[in-house]
Design an enzyme around this catalytic site. Sequence first.
Site, mmCIF file in Angstrom:
data_model
loop_
_atom_site.group_PDB
_atom_site.id
_atom_site.type_symbol
_atom_site.label_atom_id
_atom_site.label_comp_id
_atom_site.label_asym_id
_atom_site.label_seq_id
_atom_site.Cartn_x
_atom_site.Cartn_y
_atom_site.Cartn_z
ATOM 1 N N LYS A 1 -58.289 1.249 31.283
ATOM 2 C CA LYS A 1 -58.205 1.288 32.747
ATOM 3 C C LYS A 1 -57.098 2.235 33.215
ATOM 4 O O LYS A 1 -57.314 3.095 34.055
ATOM 5 C CB LYS A 1 -57.913 -0.121 33.307
ATOM 6 C CG LYS A 1 -59.035 -1.107 33.090
ATOM 7 C CD LYS A 1 -58.745 -2.434 33.763
ATOM 8 C CE LYS A 1 -57.534 -3.165 33.188
ATOM 9 N NZ LYS A 1 -57.648 -3.500 31.770
ATOM 10 N N THR A 2 -55.916 2.052 32.649
ATOM 11 C CA THR A 2 -54.795 2.891 33.072
ATOM 12 C C THR A 2 -55.059 4.348 32.695
ATOM 13 O O THR A 2 -54.752 5.270 33.445
ATOM 14 C CB THR A 2 -53.489 2.381 32.432
ATOM 15 O OG1 THR A 2 -53.327 1.006 32.782
ATOM 16 C CG2 THR A 2 -52.294 3.151 32.930
ATOM 17 N N ASP B 1 -53.201 0.397 40.164
ATOM 18 C CA ASP B 1 -53.356 -0.223 38.834
ATOM 19 C C ASP B 1 -52.995 -1.700 38.949
ATOM 20 O O ASP B 1 -52.301 -2.103 39.880
ATOM 21 C CB ASP B 1 -52.418 0.479 37.833
ATOM 22 C CG ASP B 1 -52.867 0.268 36.381
ATOM 23 O OD1 ASP B 1 -53.894 -0.411 36.157
ATOM 24 O OD2 ASP B 1 -52.184 0.783 35.471
ATOM 25 N N GLU B 2 -53.444 -2.508 38.006
ATOM 26 C CA GLU B 2 -53.122 -3.941 37.963
ATOM 27 C C GLU B 2 -53.452 -4.613 39.300
ATOM 28 O O GLU B 2 -52.682 -5.417 39.829
ATOM 29 C CB GLU B 2 -51.638 -4.164 37.625
ATOM 30 C CG GLU B 2 -51.182 -3.458 36.355
ATOM 31 C CD GLU B 2 -51.537 -4.212 35.078
ATOM 32 O OE1 GLU B 2 -52.185 -5.289 35.152
ATOM 33 O OE2 GLU B 2 -51.178 -3.723 33.987
ATOM 34 N N GLN C 1 -56.310 -11.088 33.637
ATOM 35 C CA GLN C 1 -54.891 -10.810 33.437
ATOM 36 C C GLN C 1 -54.072 -11.059 34.700
ATOM 37 O O GLN C 1 -52.968 -10.545 34.838
ATOM 38 C CB GLN C 1 -54.692 -9.366 32.972
ATOM 39 C CG GLN C 1 -55.259 -9.118 31.589
ATOM 40 C CD GLN C 1 -54.882 -7.740 31.077
ATOM 41 O OE1 GLN C 1 -53.735 -7.478 30.752
ATOM 42 N NE2 GLN C 1 -55.863 -6.850 31.021
ATOM 43 N N ARG D 1 -51.821 -7.513 23.691
ATOM 44 C CA ARG D 1 -50.817 -6.447 23.568
ATOM 45 C C ARG D 1 -50.821 -5.865 22.164
ATOM 46 O O ARG D 1 -50.304 -4.779 21.925
ATOM 47 C CB ARG D 1 -49.395 -6.965 23.862
ATOM 48 C CG ARG D 1 -49.122 -7.498 25.260
ATOM 49 C CD ARG D 1 -49.571 -6.583 26.338
ATOM 50 N NE ARG D 1 -50.885 -6.984 26.828
ATOM 51 C CZ ARG D 1 -51.701 -6.174 27.497
ATOM 52 N NH1 ARG D 1 -51.360 -4.950 27.753
ATOM 53 N NH2 ARG D 1 -52.890 -6.598 27.911
HETATM 54 P P1 ATP Z 1 -54.387 -3.274 30.017
HETATM 55 O O1 ATP Z 1 -55.465 -4.149 30.570
HETATM 56 O O2 ATP Z 1 -53.639 -3.946 28.944
HETATM 57 O O3 ATP Z 1 -53.555 -2.667 31.087
HETATM 58 P P2 ATP Z 1 -55.912 -0.836 29.935
HETATM 59 O O4 ATP Z 1 -57.320 -1.206 30.216
HETATM 60 O O5 ATP Z 1 -55.136 -0.245 31.027
HETATM 61 O O6 ATP Z 1 -55.149 -2.073 29.284
HETATM 62 P P3 ATP Z 1 -55.128 1.482 28.446
HETATM 63 O O7 ATP Z 1 -53.711 1.116 28.286
HETATM 64 O O8 ATP Z 1 -55.494 2.525 29.426
HETATM 65 O O9 ATP Z 1 -55.973 0.144 28.709
HETATM 66 O O10 ATP Z 1 -55.756 1.876 27.055
HETATM 67 C C1 ATP Z 1 -55.556 1.110 25.893
HETATM 68 C C2 ATP Z 1 -55.433 2.009 24.678
HETATM 69 O O11 ATP Z 1 -56.681 2.566 24.341
HETATM 70 C C3 ATP Z 1 -54.498 3.167 24.907
HETATM 71 O O12 ATP Z 1 -53.791 3.421 23.727
HETATM 72 C C4 ATP Z 1 -55.449 4.296 25.239
HETATM 73 O O13 ATP Z 1 -54.876 5.544 24.946
HETATM 74 C C5 ATP Z 1 -56.612 3.991 24.338
HETATM 75 N N1 ATP Z 1 -57.902 4.510 24.853
HETATM 76 C C6 ATP Z 1 -58.457 4.246 26.036
HETATM 77 N N2 ATP Z 1 -59.662 4.862 26.160
HETATM 78 C C7 ATP Z 1 -59.861 5.557 25.023
HETATM 79 C C8 ATP Z 1 -60.916 6.401 24.544
HETATM 80 N N3 ATP Z 1 -62.012 6.657 25.255
HETATM 81 N N4 ATP Z 1 -60.765 6.930 23.312
HETATM 82 C C9 ATP Z 1 -59.670 6.671 22.577
HETATM 83 N N5 ATP Z 1 -58.654 5.885 22.961
HETATM 84 C C10 ATP Z 1 -58.738 5.331 24.174
HETATM 85 MG MG MG Z 2 -53.353 -0.881 31.987
#
Ligand code: ATP
Ligand code: MG
Length: 745
Positions: free
Chosen positions: A35-36, A229-230, A260, A622
């Site tokens: 997402k981020t 975000d969040e 979350q 995490r």
């Molecule tokens: P959270 O809910 O914990 O905030 P999030 O959904 O924001 O998580 P991110 O932190 O953006 O998730 O991504 C999680 C991990 O996966 C990061 O290390 C990111 O670089 C990696 N990632 C995300 N998308 C891809 C992709 N398409 N290919 C490879 N790695 C990815």
């Molecule tokens: Mg995130």
Amino acid sequence: MDVSYLLDDLNDAQREAVSAPACNQLILAGAGSGKTRVLVHRIAWLIQVEHVSPHSIMSVTFTNKAAREMRGRLEDLLDGNLLDSNLVGNSRSMWVGTFHGIAHRLLKAHWKILNLPQNFQILDSDDQLRLVKRVCQTLKLDETKWPPRQAQSYINSQKDEGQRPQYIQAGGDPYAVTMLQIYTAYEEICRSGGLVDFGELLLRAHELLLNNPDILQHYQRRFPFILVDEFQDTNTIQYAWLRVLAGNTGCVTAVGDDDQSIYGWRGAKIENIQRFTDDFKQSQTVRLEQNYRSTGLILKAANGVIQNNFGRLGKELRTDAGDGEPLSLYAAFNEHDEARFIVESIQQWVKEGNRYDSIAILYRSNAQSRVLEEALLRENIAYRIYGGQRFYDRLEIKNALSYLRLLVNNNDDTAFERVINTPTRGIGGKTVEQIRLFARQEGCSLWDSAQRMVDEKILTPRASGAVNVFLQLIRQLQVQTLESSLDEQADKVIKQSGLYEFHKNEKGEKGQARAENLEELVNACRAFNPNDLATQTDQEQQEDAPLLVQFLDSASLDAGEGQADEFDDAVQLMTLHSAKGLEFSRVFMAGVEENLFPHRMSADDPERLEEERRLCYVGITRAMVKLTISYAETRRMHGTENFNRVSRFVKEIPSDCISEVRLKTQIQRPLGYNKQSYKKPSNASLQEKGEDSGYYLGQKVTHAMFGDGAITHFEGQENNMRVQVNFVNEGSKWLVLQYANLQAL
Ligand code: ATP
Ligand code: MG
């Protein structure tokens, strides 16, 4: 122009979100699904492909640290790929920050119309509590019946809901009537003193847009693109502010995960996610289902836990990663044994070629950190507490900042009260009370009150002399530091006020640490660069606000987030709440036991229990590679020994995901050990060596002087063997076994 680099490392759903046409968008997805990452790529896409000026983008993050990271990632992404290299520099003109940071910036820009002093002061939670206490005293309320803390949280929750006192109907309920009375009086003081608490920042920012159509129009034009975000942790007033700002034309990209949402206790509303598609017209919803962060078993464990919650929006998470290692579960005898186990596991992990900063230790309550810190210190392992006892929250730092605040604004009552007699200069509580009373009567600040009482000889000659010394000191400092740089200013103030000597002379190591912290403050001033901050003010404003004012503001806003050593190779310690959005290869979740996690205040309330479960889900997700969960069979909490069972959340993890770390089979467990049917582990490094002594770990023993306790650790051999016993009344002690004369119970 080749922009494939913006989409290359994304899956189809992520690409769809990143490259969507200008419209409202809700990205609803589980932990670690990118997402981020999508948010950052979306911003780069807008700039690079849609030719949106960074100036027109506002991005809201949950912490200031996340804001800095987002800026960094964006610059990395754009760097070298932009045809117009000016755009990288321009990305500084983008607004990235927390809701509070952005609100602060708006208040700073429009202080006049809001009737605020230009250098209005931000009250942090401590300052706020002190003020509420003062209000309660003025109203002659009995503190035992009306705890100021409760009143504080009442005020905050009203503000989070956007409620000013005049719109609240207390009815005949005596509780509500009194709370309202406190709130009303509190607000009066804040208004006249130009004090702004955290909730007020948001409330004012909302009123600013609501009541000033021209200002609203200005910002609506300026920010056609808003990204959040969040989103699951936005509260009512943040949501309302967002709606007003977006109006009918703004495009909002909201990114969140209902599983979350962990700040309900601070007014966050998960429902905002559900409302989004109704309130933000023609929005499209994107779901991301692939997790890129964790191994298969970690993900399965997380899913196993969260599926026990009702009323979820329902998301599937899968991963292409292999199963990975099973989670480890360690049943410690007590908190010291738990800390020792974690430290040993850390050493092992580093020996295997990993870095310390790949590790996080997560816990439910801040107080758990002390024992963990001690264990890390003993082994000389560098660690950093993220968001815990924070630098700008430390006593000596707050004292120093109060002096600086007084230099900026003599009428800052909170600062005045804090340092008028710190260090002690013979001004007693009674004199301060008189000054306060006079100020109230005359409707003036404490500073003016003190000055007049000296001039008009209202105080006794002795008190008058002492107060005058203080007033002179502040004036002198004001004059002397007029031309100084920020760090010289801070240095002169802490030295000449006597504060440095005062803290340095405190007994033992505390004094040393406090002196070091004060020196560190001077360093922080030296390194201060307003342009680095997510909360920076606009270029135009920067010129009129003195550097000291900007520094003080950033110190207030930054409290609550780790400052120092962000880049050192150190183990990260933090509460589960602060871990949101972060990821670590190796995660320890400590103290996963009933009464602690779920917290004893939440266990009987279904809604709060669900929030605790979401927190557990946050914790588990995490971890990228390896997750270790531990709990203690006995734990000293709030001064008493507690016997807690393993948390229900552990039982919700499918048993094939987890393997129990056990000590050698001949070591018996103390009574009450709760046997679980987990896979048998093999962890040779953890075997205990006490068995030759005739004693065993966990054994209940009694000592002539210290009373009853349980053995928690062995060290050394034969005659030198030492044993650690956790005594029921005396806490943990190391004893030489030969001389201890322990009797087995
Ligand atoms: P959270 O809910 O914990 O905030 P999030 O959904 O924001 O998580 P991110 O932190 O953006 O998730 O991504 C999680 C991990 O996966 C990061 O290390 C990111 O670089 C990696 N990632 C995300 N998308 C891809 C992709 N398409 N290919 C490879 N790695 C990815
Ligand atoms: Mg995130």
